[in-house]
Every structure is written in C-alpha cells, then in structure tokens.
Design an enzyme around this catalytic site. Structure first.
Site, PDB file in Angstrom:
ATOM      1  N   TYR A 146       0.988  -1.303   0.027  1.00 39.70           N
ATOM      2  CA  TYR A 146      -0.037   0.087  -0.165  1.00 39.70           C
ATOM      3  C   TYR A 146       0.780   1.301  -0.063  1.00 39.70           C
ATOM      4  CZ  TYR A 146      -3.519   3.304   1.693  1.00 39.70           C
ATOM      5  OH  TYR A 146      -4.603   4.291   1.881  1.00 39.70           O
ATOM      6  N   PHE A 192     -13.927  -0.606  16.527  1.00 38.50           N
ATOM      7  CA  PHE A 192     -14.176   0.058  17.926  1.00 38.50           C
ATOM      8  C   PHE A 192     -15.845   0.145  18.051  1.00 38.50           C
ATOM      9  CE2 PHE A 192      -9.966   1.333  19.433  1.00 38.50           C
ATOM     10  CZ  PHE A 192      -9.393   0.196  19.291  1.00 38.50           C
ATOM     11  N   ARG A 278       0.902   9.629  14.257  1.00 41.13           N
ATOM     12  CA  ARG A 278       0.683  10.138  13.110  1.00 41.13           C
ATOM     13  C   ARG A 278      -0.434  11.692  13.248  1.00 41.13           C
ATOM     14  NH1 ARG A 278      -1.720   6.345  10.094  1.00 41.13           N
ATOM     15  NH2 ARG A 278      -0.174   5.196   9.157  1.00 41.13           N
TER      16      ARG A 278
HETATM   17  P1  NAD Z   1     -12.811   2.007   0.614  1.00 41.73           P
HETATM   18  O1  NAD Z   1     -12.016   0.873   0.708  1.00 41.73           O
HETATM   19  O2  NAD Z   1     -14.007   2.069   1.273  1.00 41.73           O
HETATM   20  O3  NAD Z   1     -12.925   2.672  -0.908  1.00 41.73           O
HETATM   21  C1  NAD Z   1     -12.048   2.247  -1.832  1.00 41.73           C
HETATM   22  C2  NAD Z   1     -12.951   1.644  -3.231  1.00 41.73           C
HETATM   23  O4  NAD Z   1     -11.946   1.348  -4.412  1.00 41.73           O
HETATM   24  C3  NAD Z   1     -13.758   0.736  -2.887  1.00 41.73           C
HETATM   25  O5  NAD Z   1     -15.362   1.010  -3.518  1.00 41.73           O
HETATM   26  C4  NAD Z   1     -13.268  -0.662  -3.718  1.00 41.73           C
HETATM   27  O6  NAD Z   1     -14.336  -1.476  -4.375  1.00 41.73           O
HETATM   28  C5  NAD Z   1     -12.742   0.278  -4.960  1.00 41.73           C
HETATM   29  N1  NAD Z   1     -11.515  -0.430  -5.772  1.00 41.73           N
HETATM   30  C6  NAD Z   1     -10.715  -1.060  -4.832  1.00 41.73           C
HETATM   31  N2  NAD Z   1      -9.621  -1.668  -6.135  1.00 41.73           N
HETATM   32  C7  NAD Z   1     -10.054  -1.487  -7.145  1.00 41.73           C
HETATM   33  C8  NAD Z   1      -9.875  -1.664  -8.610  1.00 41.73           C
HETATM   34  N3  NAD Z   1      -8.711  -2.455  -9.042  1.00 41.73           N
HETATM   35  N4  NAD Z   1     -10.734  -1.134  -9.511  1.00 41.73           N
HETATM   36  C9  NAD Z   1     -11.721  -0.228  -9.071  1.00 41.73           C
HETATM   37  N5  NAD Z   1     -12.328  -0.112  -8.012  1.00 41.73           N
HETATM   38  C10 NAD Z   1     -11.445  -0.735  -6.927  1.00 41.73           C
HETATM   39  O7  NAD Z   1     -11.471   3.143   1.146  1.00 41.73           O
HETATM   40  P2  NAD Z   1     -11.700   4.727   1.340  1.00 41.73           P
HETATM   41  O8  NAD Z   1     -11.470   4.769   2.652  1.00 41.73           O
HETATM   42  O9  NAD Z   1     -12.948   4.998   0.732  1.00 41.73           O
HETATM   43  O10 NAD Z   1     -10.595   5.153   0.688  1.00 41.73           O
HETATM   44  C11 NAD Z   1     -10.666   5.678  -0.864  1.00 41.73           C
HETATM   45  C12 NAD Z   1      -9.378   6.373  -1.250  1.00 41.73           C
HETATM   46  O11 NAD Z   1      -8.566   7.165  -0.194  1.00 41.73           O
HETATM   47  C13 NAD Z   1      -8.450   4.943  -1.419  1.00 41.73           C
HETATM   48  O12 NAD Z   1      -7.566   5.349  -2.573  1.00 41.73           O
HETATM   49  C14 NAD Z   1      -7.276   5.504   0.093  1.00 41.73           C
HETATM   50  O13 NAD Z   1      -6.172   4.771  -0.281  1.00 41.73           O
HETATM   51  C15 NAD Z   1      -7.472   6.738   0.177  1.00 41.73           C
HETATM   52  N6  NAD Z   1      -7.281   7.131   1.573  1.00 41.73           N
HETATM   53  C16 NAD Z   1      -8.241   6.907   2.420  1.00 41.73           C
HETATM   54  C17 NAD Z   1      -8.015   7.145   3.790  1.00 41.73           C
HETATM   55  C18 NAD Z   1      -8.964   7.123   5.041  1.00 41.73           C
HETATM   56  O14 NAD Z   1      -8.681   7.150   6.049  1.00 41.73           O
HETATM   57  N7  NAD Z   1     -10.235   6.498   4.526  1.00 41.73           N
HETATM   58  C19 NAD Z   1      -6.790   7.708   4.294  1.00 41.73           C
HETATM   59  C20 NAD Z   1      -5.797   7.826   3.152  1.00 41.73           C
HETATM   60  C21 NAD Z   1      -5.791   7.358   1.780  1.00 41.73           C
HETATM   61  N1  UDP Z   2      -6.062  -0.854  15.708  1.00 44.52           N
HETATM   62  C1  UDP Z   2      -6.660  -1.515  16.929  1.00 44.52           C
HETATM   63  N2  UDP Z   2      -7.529  -2.276  17.039  1.00 44.52           N
HETATM   64  C2  UDP Z   2      -8.276  -2.566  15.834  1.00 44.52           C
HETATM   65  C3  UDP Z   2      -7.860  -1.853  14.550  1.00 44.52           C
HETATM   66  C4  UDP Z   2      -6.863  -1.290  14.544  1.00 44.52           C
HETATM   67  O1  UDP Z   2      -5.881  -1.253  17.936  1.00 44.52           O
HETATM   68  O2  UDP Z   2      -9.442  -3.357  16.102  1.00 44.52           O
HETATM   69  C5  UDP Z   2      -4.979   0.262  15.910  1.00 44.52           C
HETATM   70  C6  UDP Z   2      -3.816  -0.084  14.537  1.00 44.52           C
HETATM   71  O3  UDP Z   2      -2.939  -1.073  15.196  1.00 44.52           O
HETATM   72  C7  UDP Z   2      -3.335   1.049  14.304  1.00 44.52           C
HETATM   73  C8  UDP Z   2      -4.614   2.095  14.708  1.00 44.52           C
HETATM   74  O4  UDP Z   2      -5.503   1.442  15.366  1.00 44.52           O
HETATM   75  O5  UDP Z   2      -2.525   1.505  15.264  1.00 44.52           O
HETATM   76  C9  UDP Z   2      -5.032   2.521  12.945  1.00 44.52           C
HETATM   77  O6  UDP Z   2      -5.599   1.344  12.452  1.00 44.52           O
HETATM   78  P1  UDP Z   2      -6.183   1.286  11.312  1.00 44.52           P
HETATM   79  O7  UDP Z   2      -6.234   0.025  10.723  1.00 44.52           O
HETATM   80  O8  UDP Z   2      -7.490   2.102  11.265  1.00 44.52           O
HETATM   81  O9  UDP Z   2      -5.258   2.417  10.095  1.00 44.52           O
HETATM   82  P2  UDP Z   2      -3.742   2.758  10.073  1.00 44.52           P
HETATM   83  O10 UDP Z   2      -3.665   4.068  10.418  1.00 44.52           O
HETATM   84  O11 UDP Z   2      -2.750   1.687  10.806  1.00 44.52           O
HETATM   85  O12 UDP Z   2      -3.496   2.550   8.538  1.00 44.52           O
END
Ligand code: NAD
Ligand code: UDP
Length: 312
Positions: A146, A192, A278
């Site tokens: 990732y 959680f 973070r």
């Molecule tokens: P999510 O898993 O809910 O959404 C991802 C979506 O992408 C899903 O609908 C999945 O089906 C689709 N997808 C995955 N692989 C695919 C492929 N090969 N082709 C077409 N569709 C595909 O996650 P999210 O939290 O909504 O994240 C969305 C974006 O934001 C991601 O790129 C993620 O890396 C980025 N992001 C999210 C967070 C967060 O905290 N939510 C943090 C950092 C980055």
């Molecule tokens: N975590 C936890 N219990 C859970 C899921 C996650 O303690 O059931 C912790 C995980 O180890 C990390 C933080 O919560 O330290 C955030 O995890 P998450 O998977 O949400 O995202 P990350 O920021 O690690 O990508």
C-alpha cells in the site's frame, strides 16, 4: 453552461460514495467506476435512478475509455486488513490505476486528483508531518504494498505533470472515518464502534499508546473538492486531516463513553510496522485552500455511531 462530467474511481467505497453525493448535490454529471472489491452498491443505491449518475463496474487495472472534465482517483482498498489480503493486487491497483487514469487525463485534458495517504510518511520521525517530510517507509514489509504503491502513484502523477503537462492535484489523506465505512472494514474506528454496540471486547493492538488523528468524512470531502477546484498551478501534495491527535486507547475509551457500552478493552499483538504516531501539519491546506476541519472527534463519532446502530 453544461454540467461538468466528473469521473470518480472507487466511487462505491466509503469516501467515494460520500464524494459522489457531494458532486451530485453540486450539479455535476457523475460517472462512478468501481469493481466492488471493498465498496458496495448499497453505498450508491440512492443515486442509481438519477440521470446524472452512472455506475460502471470496472477494474482500474484495465484502461477506461470515457469522456470527462475532472477525475478523482480513489480506487484502492484503504484498510490494512483488506489491502493485505492480496498485496500484489493492491500494488497493481495503485500503480496501473494511476497509469490508466493519468492516460485518460492526458487524452481528455481532464484535471485529475490523486487520493494519496499519510502512509507515504511510514513510521514518521517527526510529529506533526509536513508535506516536505520524505518519510520512513519499509520497502519489504506487509504494509509496503500500500505505502509503496501510493508513493509510486505520486511519482507517476508528477512525471505526467512534468512530461505531458497533465493538470494534477495530489492529496495526502490522514485517517478519516464516518458513515458508510463497511462493518467488516477492519479499520480502528469502525471496529471499535461495532464491537462496542455488539457488547464484544474492544481489540486494542499493542498497548494502545500509538496515536492517530481522525478526520470526519464531511470535512475531508470539503477539502477534496476545494483541492480539485484550487488555483491553476497548485499541484500539492497537500495534507488533509484533522490535527487533533489521540492515542488508540483514548479512542477506545471515548467510544465506550459515547455508546454507553459495557465492552471490555483487550490487548492483542501490534501488527508489524504499525506507525507509532501520526498527525498532519495542515498549514499548506489552510493557506492554499482556506480549509481546516470543523468537526470535533466526539461529534463525528456520535454521527458514526448512529449510522452503525441503524445498520446493526
Ligand atoms: P474503501 O475501501 O471504502 O474504498 C475504496 C474503493 O475502491 C472501493 O469501493 C473498492 O471497491 C474500490 N476499488 C478497489 N480496488 C479497485 C480496482 N482495482 N478497480 C476499481 N475499484 C477498486 O476506502 P476509502 O477509505 O473510501 O478510501 C478511498 C481512497 O482514499 C483510497 O485510495 C485510499 O487509499 C485513500 N485514503 C483513505 C484514507 C481514509 O482514512 N479513509 C486515508 C488515506 C487515503
Ligand atoms: N487498531 C486497533 N484495533 C483494531 C484496529 C486497529 O488497535 O481493532 C489500531 C492499529 O493497530 C493502528 C490504529 O488502530 O495502530 C489505526 O489502525 P487502522 O487500521 O484504522 O489504520 P492505519 O492508520 O494503521 O492505517
């Protein structure tokens, strides 16, 4: 004026479906592309009858041929549980997905926004993290598919910008939560809340002293739309997240308080390469986008708990 045609990859996911709602409300013509790997039709069911909304089941690993004015590239599993299920596929999604959407932007002249991540900072040696920090990332661990996939995607965005003048915007998202996270998503906030509502043990990985900064989805989507519509020449990368920093143990205690749950805290092994801290430095987002989050963690959790209560 005709409506803008906006392509959202990953549009059936947590953030993507919230973004589609916002874009439809703003009067755009939205094309949602998703292979439903972690997303769900339930997230976009309410949009399916709308003539300005189209869903295409498609994998971004393959090229896509549509006409559009803007592209938001969100397709990629974001939960460690899900992106580690098939790590090679995760890297393919990030990298081929970037090639294919950038190629589309190059052909159509569309502006394109990449959802990058705080994970590109790895286990950071400074706190908070400004965009200038280059990160501390393991290239060979279980999270690398990732982290490195997203890092190469950023590289591709800037190379397409320099080499082909593609109009890019790169957003580094910090942990975001809210309604439409999947029950089985596996990230900490949904885990959680679901555990607390079911009266199950709350699973803290490690001793719970690691920190995260949690942004509510509405704030995040506002930042994303502002970045897409920011001034010509501003590419980012820009951090979007909430600077409020909490330990994971604190988060568990707040969830118990807000749900009134009798769940107990239990401690499990800390996953390999789990970042210790973070927190976003959002100085650049404030300056360029006039953006900062407005929803405090407790308020955002109340809405998210209500969503999961309804679902369960
Ligand atoms: P999510 O898993 O809910 O959404 C991802 C979506 O992408 C899903 O609908 C999945 O089906 C689709 N997808 C995955 N692989 C695919 C492929 N090969 N082709 C077409 N569709 C595909 O996650 P999210 O939290 O909504 O994240 C969305 C974006 O934001 C991601 O790129 C993620 O890396 C980025 N992001 C999210 C967070 C967060 O905290 N939510 C943090 C950092 C980055
Ligand atoms: N975590 C936890 N219990 C859970 C899921 C996650 O303690 O059931 C912790 C995980 O180890 C990390 C933080 O919560 O330290 C955030 O995890 P998450 O998977 O949400 O995202 P990350 O920021 O690690 O990508």
């Amino acid at each position: 004026m005709r409506r803008k045609r906006v392509l959202v990859t990953g549009g059936a996911g947590f953030l993507g479906s919230n973004l589609c709602d916002r874009l439809i409300a703003d009067g755009n013509d939205v094309i949602c592309v998703d292979n439903l790997f972690t997303g769900s039709k339930d997230n976009i069911r309410h949009l399916l009858g709308n003539p300005y909304f189209e869903f295409i089941r498609h994998d971004v690993i393959q090229p896509i041929f549509v006409e559009c004015d803007q592209i938001y590239n969100l397709a990629c599993p974001a939960s460690p549980l899900w992106y580690q299920k098939d790590p090679i596929y995760t890297t393919k999604t990030s990298i081929y997905g970037a090639f294919n959407t950038l190629g589309l932007a190059k052909r159509t002249g569309a502006r394109i926004l990449q959802t990058s991540t705080s994970e590109i900072y790895g286990d950071p040696e400074c706190n908070p993290q400004p965009e200038s920090y280059r990160g501390c990332v393991n290239t060979i661990g279980p999270r690398s598919c990732y982290d490195e996939g997203k890092r190469v995607a950023e590289t591709l965005f800037f190379d397409y910008h320099r080499q082909h003048n593609v109009d890019i915007k790169v957003m580094r998202i910090f942990n975001t939560y809210g309604p439409r996270m999947d029950i089985g998503d596996g990230r900490v906030v949904s885990n959680f809340i679901v555990q607390a509502l079911k009266g199950e043990d709350i699973t803290i990985y490690g001793d719970g002293s690691q920190t995260r900064s949690f942004c509510y989805v509405d704030d995040l989507i506002e930042g994303m739309v502002r970045l897409m519509n920011s001034r010509d020449g501003f590419t980012g990368p820009v951090n979007i997240g909430n600077p409020g920093e909490f330990t994971i143990k604190e988060l568990a205690e707040i969830v118990i308080e807000l749900t009134g749950s009798e769940s107990k805290l239990v401690y499990r092994d800390l996953p390999v390469d789990d970042p210790t801290q973070r927190r976003p430095d959002i100085t650049l987002a404030k300056k360029e986008l006039n953006w900062e989050p407005t929803v405090h963690l407790k308020k955002g959790l109340v809405s998210t708990i209500a969503y999961f209560r309804e679902l369960l």
